[in-house]
Scaffold this motif. Sequence first.
Motif, short mmCIF file in Angstrom:
data_model
loop_
_atom_site.label_atom_id
_atom_site.label_comp_id
_atom_site.label_asym_id
_atom_site.label_seq_id
_atom_site.Cartn_x
_atom_site.Cartn_y
_atom_site.Cartn_z
N SER A 159 -7.75 -0.38 7.77
CA SER A 159 -8.24 -1.40 6.86
C SER A 159 -7.24 -2.52 6.59
O SER A 159 -7.60 -3.55 6.02
CB SER A 159 -8.66 -0.77 5.52
N ILE A 160 -5.98 -2.33 6.97
CA ILE A 160 -4.99 -3.40 6.87
C ILE A 160 -4.35 -3.62 8.24
O ILE A 160 -4.29 -2.70 9.06
CB ILE A 160 -3.90 -3.12 5.82
N GLU A 161 -3.88 -4.83 8.45
CA GLU A 161 -3.21 -5.16 9.71
C GLU A 161 -1.71 -5.10 9.51
O GLU A 161 -1.17 -5.76 8.62
CB GLU A 161 -3.63 -6.56 10.17
N ILE A 162 -1.05 -4.31 10.32
CA ILE A 162 0.39 -4.12 10.23
C ILE A 162 1.03 -4.66 11.50
O ILE A 162 0.55 -4.39 12.61
CB ILE A 162 0.74 -2.64 10.05
N GLN A 163 2.11 -5.43 11.35
CA GLN A 163 2.81 -5.95 12.53
C GLN A 163 3.19 -4.79 13.44
O GLN A 163 3.71 -3.77 12.97
CB GLN A 163 4.06 -6.71 12.11
N PRO A 164 2.95 -4.92 14.75
CA PRO A 164 3.20 -3.79 15.66
C PRO A 164 4.62 -3.24 15.59
O PRO A 164 4.81 -2.01 15.64
CB PRO A 164 2.92 -4.40 17.04
N ASN A 165 5.63 -4.11 15.46
CA ASN A 165 7.00 -3.60 15.40
C ASN A 165 7.25 -2.82 14.11
O ASN A 165 7.95 -1.81 14.11
CB ASN A 165 8.02 -4.73 15.56
N HIS A 166 6.66 -3.28 13.00
CA HIS A 166 6.77 -2.53 11.75
C HIS A 166 6.07 -1.17 11.88
O HIS A 166 6.60 -0.15 11.44
CB HIS A 166 6.13 -3.31 10.59
N LEU A 167 4.89 -1.19 12.47
CA LEU A 167 4.11 0.04 12.60
C LEU A 167 4.84 1.06 13.47
O LEU A 167 4.91 2.25 13.12
CB LEU A 167 2.74 -0.26 13.21
N ASP A 168 5.41 0.61 14.58
CA ASP A 168 6.14 1.53 15.46
C ASP A 168 7.31 2.18 14.73
O ASP A 168 7.57 3.39 14.89
CB ASP A 168 6.65 0.78 16.70
N PHE A 169 8.01 1.37 13.93
CA PHE A 169 9.18 1.93 13.25
C PHE A 169 8.77 2.88 12.14
O PHE A 169 9.39 3.94 11.96
CB PHE A 169 10.07 0.81 12.69
N MET A 170 7.73 2.53 11.38
CA MET A 170 7.26 3.44 10.35
C MET A 170 6.81 4.77 10.96
O MET A 170 7.05 5.85 10.40
CB MET A 170 6.12 2.80 9.55
N ARG A 171 6.17 4.70 12.11
CA ARG A 171 5.72 5.93 12.76
C ARG A 171 6.91 6.80 13.19
O ARG A 171 6.82 8.02 13.19
CB ARG A 171 4.83 5.59 13.96
N LYS A 193 0.84 -1.20 0.00
CA LYS A 193 0.00 0.00 0.00
C LYS A 193 0.88 1.25 0.00
O LYS A 193 1.81 1.35 0.79
CB LYS A 193 -0.90 0.04 1.24
N GLN A 194 0.56 2.19 -0.87
CA GLN A 194 1.27 3.46 -0.82
C GLN A 194 0.63 4.34 0.26
O GLN A 194 -0.52 4.11 0.67
CB GLN A 194 1.24 4.15 -2.17
N PRO A 195 1.35 5.33 0.77
CA PRO A 195 0.78 6.20 1.81
C PRO A 195 -0.55 6.82 1.36
O PRO A 195 -0.69 7.23 0.21
CB PRO A 195 1.86 7.27 1.99
N TYR A 196 -1.52 6.85 2.26
CA TYR A 196 -2.86 7.40 2.00
C TYR A 196 -3.52 6.70 0.80
O TYR A 196 -4.18 7.33 0.00
CB TYR A 196 -2.77 8.92 1.75
N TRP A 197 -3.37 5.39 0.72
CA TRP A 197 -3.84 4.64 -0.45
C TRP A 197 -5.34 4.76 -0.69
O TRP A 197 -5.81 4.61 -1.81
CB TRP A 197 -3.46 3.16 -0.32
N TRP A 198 -6.11 5.03 0.35
CA TRP A 198 -7.56 5.09 0.22
C TRP A 198 -8.03 6.44 -0.36
O TRP A 198 -9.19 6.58 -0.70
CB TRP A 198 -8.23 4.86 1.58
N LEU A 199 -7.11 7.39 -0.48
CA LEU A 199 -7.42 8.69 -1.08
C LEU A 199 -6.88 8.71 -2.51
O LEU A 199 -5.69 8.50 -2.73
CB LEU A 199 -6.80 9.82 -0.26
#
Length: 231
Positions: free
Chosen positions: A188-200, A162-168
Amino acid sequence: MQNLDREIRIWAKLKHQYVLPLRGTVEQFGPFRALVSPWMPNGTLDSYLNNVHETFSMMDRLRLLKKITEGLQYLHDHDVIHGDLTNNNVLVAADGSPRLADFGISNIMVQSNPAFSYHTGAVRWVAPELLDPPEDQPIQCATKSTDIYALGGIMLQVLYGKQPYWWLKSAIHVISARFKQAEPINSSIEIQPNHLDFMRRCWSTASEVRPSVEEVMNYLQEALSNETSSV
């Protein structure tokens, strides 16, 4: 044109397996010189991921992301800012390995024309300080930190398709969401918590909080090790 000459000279000296090489320039293709590089048969990162998504494992995705990051680390180690890191500026060779392309041009555009705004495709990837600079400060140029913000978007696309803001779908809606400080993801998608923390961390509005490219490399190496041990 002088700035472009300088960027061309810098690009010509760069030699890395994950950075698109510059072979030369050609005149008479319009007002600017055409820059000549090898053909990448797998096209852009976006088209490549669409073609392989059914067979691409998480291990494959982490390996690809690590190679992209190795290319960016090489640029940063040579004090080169990419400045326009999007899914269309990562090309994919015949063997499935990435090549970073079209770097350095955005800073030339900003320096030569303060009214320059990032092209509509890039608003999904560009760091907030470039999209909405403070009125009392000079026009912001891209930095290593803004490259890391964009790399967070590359991480989202490579790992989760998914690209950033894919729903727009339109740039104006993305810009509106950006000004409202909406995240580049939704539920709308499930992201692994460790991946999500790092992306944030990469997407932090405070540029000093974002990781360095070396920290991204260390994170990906650890993620690969964890993925290997879980197989």
